[in-house]
Scaffold this active site. Structure first.
Site, mmCIF file in Angstrom:
data_model
loop_
_atom_site.group_PDB
_atom_site.id
_atom_site.type_symbol
_atom_site.label_atom_id
_atom_site.label_comp_id
_atom_site.label_asym_id
_atom_site.label_seq_id
_atom_site.Cartn_x
_atom_site.Cartn_y
_atom_site.Cartn_z
ATOM 1 N N ALA A 47 0.845 -1.197 0.000
ATOM 2 C CA ALA A 47 0.000 0.000 0.000
ATOM 3 C C ALA A 47 0.881 1.248 0.000
ATOM 4 C CB ALA A 47 -0.914 -0.006 1.219
ATOM 5 N N ASP A 49 3.916 1.410 -1.258
ATOM 6 C CA ASP A 49 4.473 1.527 -2.605
ATOM 7 C C ASP A 49 3.491 2.156 -3.573
ATOM 8 O OD1 ASP A 49 6.614 -1.396 -2.805
ATOM 9 O OD2 ASP A 49 6.842 0.579 -1.923
ATOM 10 N N LYS A 130 20.011 3.032 29.795
ATOM 11 C CA LYS A 130 19.145 2.494 28.749
ATOM 12 C C LYS A 130 19.352 3.373 27.518
ATOM 13 C CE LYS A 130 14.512 0.839 27.837
ATOM 14 N NZ LYS A 130 14.188 1.496 26.569
ATOM 15 N N ARG A 151 15.314 -6.231 15.599
ATOM 16 C CA ARG A 151 14.482 -6.917 16.564
ATOM 17 C C ARG A 151 13.186 -7.420 15.917
ATOM 18 N NH1 ARG A 151 10.362 -5.244 20.213
ATOM 19 N NH2 ARG A 151 10.374 -6.553 22.051
ATOM 20 N N CYS A 422 -22.873 8.750 17.899
ATOM 21 C CA CYS A 422 -21.601 8.293 17.357
ATOM 22 C C CYS A 422 -21.176 9.227 16.217
ATOM 23 C CB CYS A 422 -21.744 6.864 16.838
ATOM 24 S SG CYS A 422 -20.308 6.303 15.918
ATOM 25 N N CYS A 425 -21.340 6.911 12.744
ATOM 26 C CA CYS A 425 -22.572 6.376 12.144
ATOM 27 C C CYS A 425 -23.833 7.075 12.638
ATOM 28 C CB CYS A 425 -22.672 4.873 12.385
ATOM 29 S SG CYS A 425 -23.006 4.433 14.093
ATOM 30 N N CYS A 446 -21.984 0.029 12.539
ATOM 31 C CA CYS A 446 -21.114 1.212 12.578
ATOM 32 C C CYS A 446 -19.850 0.879 11.801
ATOM 33 C CB CYS A 446 -20.772 1.581 14.012
ATOM 34 S SG CYS A 446 -19.589 2.933 14.132
HETATM 35 S S1 IVH Z 1 18.408 -5.425 28.186
HETATM 36 C C1 IVH Z 1 15.784 -9.166 28.097
HETATM 37 N N1 IVH Z 1 19.882 -3.267 28.386
HETATM 38 O O1 IVH Z 1 15.424 -1.357 25.658
HETATM 39 C C2 IVH Z 1 16.306 -7.790 28.253
HETATM 40 N N2 IVH Z 1 18.018 -3.235 26.897
HETATM 41 O O2 IVH Z 1 12.668 -1.675 26.490
HETATM 42 C C3 IVH Z 1 16.966 -7.303 27.035
HETATM 43 N N3 IVH Z 1 17.774 -1.149 25.668
HETATM 44 O O3 IVH Z 1 14.569 -3.752 23.285
HETATM 45 C C4 IVH Z 1 17.203 -5.858 27.015
HETATM 46 N N4 IVH Z 1 19.517 -0.135 26.527
HETATM 47 O O4 IVH Z 1 16.451 -2.158 22.725
HETATM 48 C C5 IVH Z 1 18.813 -3.843 27.811
HETATM 49 N N5 IVH Z 1 21.280 -1.447 28.617
HETATM 50 C C6 IVH Z 1 20.223 -2.022 28.045
HETATM 51 C C7 IVH Z 1 19.434 -1.349 27.091
HETATM 52 C C8 IVH Z 1 18.339 -1.998 26.548
HETATM 53 C C9 IVH Z 1 18.517 -0.019 25.684
HETATM 54 C C10 IVH Z 1 16.571 -1.324 24.863
HETATM 55 C C11 IVH Z 1 16.520 -2.580 24.048
HETATM 56 C C12 IVH Z 1 15.230 -3.257 24.414
HETATM 57 C C13 IVH Z 1 14.477 -2.143 25.028
HETATM 58 C C14 IVH Z 1 13.492 -2.673 26.035
#
Ligand code: IVH
Length: 701
Positions: A47, A49, A130, A151, A422, A425, A446
């Site tokens: 879609a 494309d 993180k 992922r 609504c 509808c 609806c």
């Molecule tokens: S551990 C089973 N460590 O956060 C646990 N994740 O919300 C595996 N991420 O998909 C993840 N920094 O992309 C881990 N120091 C860190 C991280 C981290 C970023 C991301 C990762 C994950 C997501 C989860």
């Protein structure tokens, strides 16, 4: 003007073409955003494309109308197509969130409860930033990098090996002697902030659109079909976890990550091993301060239980490990204008007010809409069209309106009134006593409800029909090819009406033989479907993936489940009790599930579907040979060696159904210390009772 999106390119007037190009630029940019920034496309690649092709065709006819912001001028914005799919050997999970010190304390407490640790045993945690990038899975065989993937949905990603090879932090061969035979390395691909600024400056100079944030730039770069483009983008990689391993790892998470560094990976220099949660929280405070000075975006701190034997026992709940949590930084806020309040209709007919905002960047993305949840929420916070409001967005959390700035309210701003019809509808929208939501009473008449239910039916976690995305469902519904789910399986009979024939001027634009053939094949592939997917697809309120699995596990087959639910709907108390008795199914869910079966038209849908598709019995294959597969078990009293949650999780892993109370259908009651009435009842009913030790022996320790 005519409804231009359906007018063939060769028939467009110049004025129409100009407005069509404007529409397409906006729409394609919208889908690019969903795809690149949110990794959550709402339409199929086909879609998408079709939109691009139409844009191109119009530009070919009217070259003088090509816009500054035309999608065709953007390099590298085309969606990644042609990447092969990769099955991760172990699923890539997400993390649970903690937003406060209390949440972190609760995380550690739940670890203790699960493992049955005495309160004074300390739980050592690793703490690390993180990273706000995108995760990747790198497969090494005998120390050689053989495959890299995104992922994806956690189970299946896209093969981006060639692109990952261009990142200097990704070793092509691991150093050292303790390299496992096979390992799936997991970590985050990111773009340093300093280099992001430089990249954007270059792009601006070259007249290319700039990226909204480093994450977005990293995501776009890693999914380039041409690795040369990826190479020109200065990406980096931090390793922080692993999936499948064949070979030995150390006993702790900390030592394992150290080993990664020896092998040649970059690991995060701010990571620390903390003796307990107190130390971890101190580190969190420090990182929150350092955050602005770092050369990469972070949105919280990840804590992981250090001992790997504990991680193993803790395992997972639905999609997140019990042994890790992400402690998020407070949400970023912004101020903007609430232009208006709109009302949308959902799959179950719920009317939801939403905010239409003057676009503003917050937490790295442009926000112009936000849900307002329900009418009471709008009244409580007194949001009015014209107000100036504070909005926030925390990491992957959807944007929300926090509060009004009362001084800025324009004169005459009127309180919001929820419509009693609504908006789609026109049916009456009613609010039942004690309910927060107002629902459209139109049911399947609806169009929005019908369409939303169909979209849900075809979605990834449900029937997962490739090519049957939002747009397609919408179009087929509009044109009368799809009224209910069963029509999906009869679509092939309508080939002549759907496939475009230019000569006869019949069929739908954009639907060639090839595309229709692919769709039909995708549908055919789903004529056999796993029970949990089917249950989820029905769209019963409150029944998500986890509940669908519980129901599948408990009843084993569609026939058994349906029979029991129909009995429950007719008032059979035993059938209601059995449902209620499933651990994880609460009373209000019971009402919704039984309510579904009380509706005649739902039973009709089930009958019709039964003629078209085969729903598999719930496979206990992974646990065949388990002595408790299919057995119903009740745990009662205090167990010695494991917490209740661990006992339940392990029993379920072995294919057992765990119930909350004892009935004739119970196979085993496992009796811990101080067991009360359940033990007595078991004996009275003649149900087998086991001590904890006997249970452990039965299931093999
Ligand atoms: S551990 C089973 N460590 O956060 C646990 N994740 O919300 C595996 N991420 O998909 C993840 N920094 O992309 C881990 N120091 C860190 C991280 C981290 C970023 C991301 C990762 C994950 C997501 C989860």
């Amino acid at each position: 003007m005519r409804e231009q999106s359906h007018v063939p390119v060769e028939q467009l007037t110049e004025k129409e073409a100009a407005s069509e190009l404007a529409r397409l630029a906006k729409e394609i940019a919208h889908h690019d955003r969903l795809y690149y920034q949110k990794d959550a496309p709402q339409i199929s690649d086909a879609a998408y494309d079709a939109l691009r092709q139409r844009n191109q065709a119009i530009e070919r006819r009217f070259p003088e109308l090509i816009r500054e912001d035309s999608p065709s001028r953007r390099v590298g914005a085309a969606p990644a197509q042609g990447f092969a799919k990769v099955n991760h050997l172990r699923p890539m999970l997400s993390l649970g969130n903690a937003f406060s010190t209390e949440d972190v304390a609760e995380f550690v407490a739940s670890v203790r409860r699960f493992l049955k640790l005495p309160a004074d045993t300390s739980v050592a945690l690793t703490a690390e930033p993180k990273i706000d990038g995108l995760s990747a899975n790198l497969r090494y065989e005998d120390g050689v990098f053989v495959q890299g993937a995104t992922r994806g949905d956690g189970a299946v990603g896209e093969d981006i090996t060639a692109n990952l090879r261009t990142i200097p932090d990704v070793p092509h061969r691991l150093r050292g002697k303790d390299v496992p035979e096979l390992i799936e390395m997991r970590g985050e691909v990111y773009l340093p902030r300093s280099l992001f600024a430089k990249l954007n400056a270059e792009r601006e100079k070259a007249g290319e659109p700039i990226f909204a944030n480093p994450r977005n730039a990293a995501a776009g770069s890693v999914r380039q079909l041409d690795p040369a483009i990826t190479r020109s983008r200065p990406l980096r990689f931090f390793a922080y976890a692993w999936g499948e391993v064949r070979g030995r790892l150390p006993d702790t998470h900390w030592e394992t990550v150290q080993r990664f560094a020896h092998w040649g990976f970059k690991t995060n220099p701010l990571a620390k091993l903390c003796r307990d949660e107190g130390e971890a929280l101190k580190l969190y405070a420090r990182m929150a301060e350092q955050r602005a000075q770092l050369d990469y975006d972070i949105d919280g701190v990840v804590y992981k239980v250090n001992r790997l034997d504990w991680q193993e026992r803790l395992g997972f709940v639905s999609r997140a490990p019990r042994w890790a949590v992400a402690h998020k930084f407070p949400a970023e806020q912004a101020i903007t204008r609430l232009e208006d309040i709109g009302v949308s209709v959902g799959r179950t007919g719920a009317l939801t007010p939403y905010a239409i905002l003057t676009a503003v960047t917050v937490g790295g993305v442009v926000v112009s809409r936000a849900t307002l949840h329900n009418e009471d929420e709008v009244a409580r916070k007194d949001f009015r069209a014209g107000d100036t409001v504070v909005i926030q967005r925390a990491g992957d959390v959807i944007p929300q309106l926090v509060r009004v700035i009362p001084e800025k309210r324009p004169k005459g701003a009127k309180p919001f009134v929820m419509p009693d019809k609504c908006p789609v509808c026109g049916s009456l929208a009613v609010r039942e006593e004690g309910q927060a939501v107002r629902r459209c009473t139109g049911g399947l008449t609806c169009p929005t409800q019908a369409v939303e239910r169909l979209i849900h039916f075809c979605s990834r976690g449900a029937l997962d029909i490739e090519g049957m995305g939002e747009e397609t469902v919408q179009e087929f519904h509009e044109k009368g090819f799809l009224a209910g789910p069963v029509d999906i399986f009869r679509l092939h009979r309508r080939r002549h009406e759907i496939v475009r024939d230019e000569k006869k001027d019949t069929g739908l634009r954009g639907w060639g033989e090839l595309r229709f053939g692919n769709l039909v094949r995708a549908i055919e592939a789903r004529r056999r479907v796993a029970l949990p997917r089917f249950i989820l697809a029905l769209g019963i309120p409150q029944v998500g993936e986890a509940t669908a699995r519980l129901l599948a596990r408990n009843y084993g087959s569609l026939e058994a489940w349906r029979a029991a639910m129909e009995r429950a709907a007719k008032g059979d108390e035993e059938a209601v009790a059995e449902l209620d008795n499933i651990e994880g199914v609460g009373p209000s869910m019971v009402t919704d599930i039984v309510g579904f079966f009380a509706e005649r038209h739902n039973l009709k849908v089930l009958d019709e579907l039964a003629k078209e598709i085969e729903v598999e019995e719930f496979a206990q294959a992974a646990v065949s040979g388990s002595p408790v597969a299919g057995k119903t078990v009740v745990f009662t009293g205090t167990l010695e060696t494991m917490g209740r949650a661990e006992a339940k999780a392990r029993a379920e892993q072995l294919g057992a159904k765990v119930a909350g109370s004892v009935s004739k259908k119970t196979d085993y009651v496992v009796i811990g210390a101080d067991a009360g009435s359940k033990a007595t009842k078991a004996r009275a009913l003649g149900v087998a009772t086991l001590t904890e030790e006997e249970w452990l022996k039965l299931v093999g320790g």
